[in-house]
Design a protein around this motif. Sequence first.
Motif: not given
Length: 612
Positions: A69-71, A57-65, A11-24
């Motif tokens: 992993e993908l930067d 729907s994925v928990a916040d901590e799972t999205l953060e992990v 999977v393409r790495k993000g180089d620290g790029q910020t991605v905003r997601l809604r809860r759930g």
Amino acid sequence: MEAPAIGGVRVRKGDGQTVRLRRGASLTDLAEKIGVEPASLVQVLFHLGEMVTATQSVADETLEVLGAELDYNIEVVSPEDEDRELLESFDLEFGEDIGDEDDLEARPPVVTVMGHVDHGKTKLLDALRHTNLVAKEAGGITQAIGAYQVATEVDGQDRSITFIDTPGHEAFTAMRARGAKSTDIAVLVVAADDGVMPQTIEALNHAKAADVPVVVAVNKIDKDAADPTRVRGQLSEFGLVPEEYGGDTQFVDVSAITRQGLDELLEAIVLTADAALDLRANPDMPAQGVAIEAHLDKGRGPVATVLVHRGTLRIGDSIVAGSAHGRVRALINDQGETVDEALPSMPVQVLGLTSVPGAGDNVLVVEDDRMARQIADKREARMRAAQQAKTSRRKTLDQLFEQLEKGETQELLLILKGDGAGSVEALEDALSKIEVGDEVSLRVIDRGVGAITETNVSLAAASKAVIIGFNVRPTPHATQMADRENVDIRFYSVIYQAIDEIEAALKGMLKPIFAEEVRGQAEIREIFRSSKFGNIAGCMVTSGSIRRNASARLLRDGVVIATTSIASLRREKDDATEVREGFECGMTLANYNDIRIGDVVETFEMVEKERS
């Protein structure tokens, strides 16, 4: 740039790029943001030991992990930001007065009454309103938020003060915190005979977090054990220094019973408001406010107690309150009278909503019913996704293998129904904090306001859940269905009774802990051969007692040779059920004959131990 292959997935790495997601948010939502296939994210998570589908729907901590992993820097939007962005998409703003300085007019202060349980908060409000509310409350504790307006005269001017009464029991922390956020001034009620208690400090912390001025009402000064000076000293340690000690906090000695000091308390509130706050609002804009409490009334439908912050709420307005919407059919003030409009800082009951809003939901008037419905539907969808992420029972691979080895963990499923949105939320919050270990878990699969219906019973029957009714009863058809389907419905009117019983039920679901207790030992001194009984051991009981049919083990030089039971036991020529220490006996072991002189027979029993 690609990430290192995880289990063969690139999977393409993000180089620290910020991605905003809604809860759930789901993995599909994340995949769209970063331009990859959802299936690849599912595989990456699988190899990280987490099993999640692409649309779940994925928990916040799972999205953060996953982001780490993908930067990618995954930023989950807060509920407040989420709601603000939603309203902005409709060209609406919440929390701002529209217009110039000239449009702003003075409004009454909104005061929250806080403090420890049974310190006299509601009694004090009774005295101010000349009513009797305590008698109506189960267990004598307030379990919902009420709002009332009181008129007073300060320096020859008529002034109004809006009071919010918050529950004092610890389970209602969330409701008390919400009360502080809706308020201008906090009145901290402390009993003069009791002094500062744990929830007094908790209430004070809520007021500090909301950054509101505090007025202390030292209540119950009519009692013999009253010591107002001690209360002043205790609160000084927490940063509330009385004016008479050189501080800036007003302390007023009051008695709700004798009505002493009530006028001084009202004057202190008005003076604090005038000195520390600029309480003005625009009454000519579309109304905005907050739903302090909400419930389902049998005759009137959903009823929300709304505190208007700014603007004027009128009959016929299209409103949205959280995920509920509707048109105002009637406005009822705190005296039970129907009014045509509600000005800033005025609490009213609103009729006309299509469903029961949550306690603390913001309320605003919009252009028409269509816009109100669209906003409410989008809010509901987002709340549902966030709730699914929060309560999803996702399993890691390790957990799955563990549970396959030792058997599935037990789970108590609950359906909560209550008389008010705040009560249901507080009960769910309190139940979620019950800790009984990893073997048993608790999950609320549905919650709602109003009577227990057939829908609740059918869900409980299908999922083997228990229904908790808090100040509500089932409909006649629901009662019949519950009897037919053998669904357990429990009724409560005081919150800590519910908490205690659920905790006891959870502990009852735990598998019992058994421990072995040695009951006695006997040394084999002689062996007698019998064609009928086999080898008979002639023994001396050296400790405890030996009982017939007891579990036993044969020890030889301290090593367990066999585990069996006492088949027969005799004393002299008679059968015996028990032989005590210091006496001789003859015995045979069940299905075991290889005994020798000097062997030790040890009897034991498996005893259930209480959990600490």
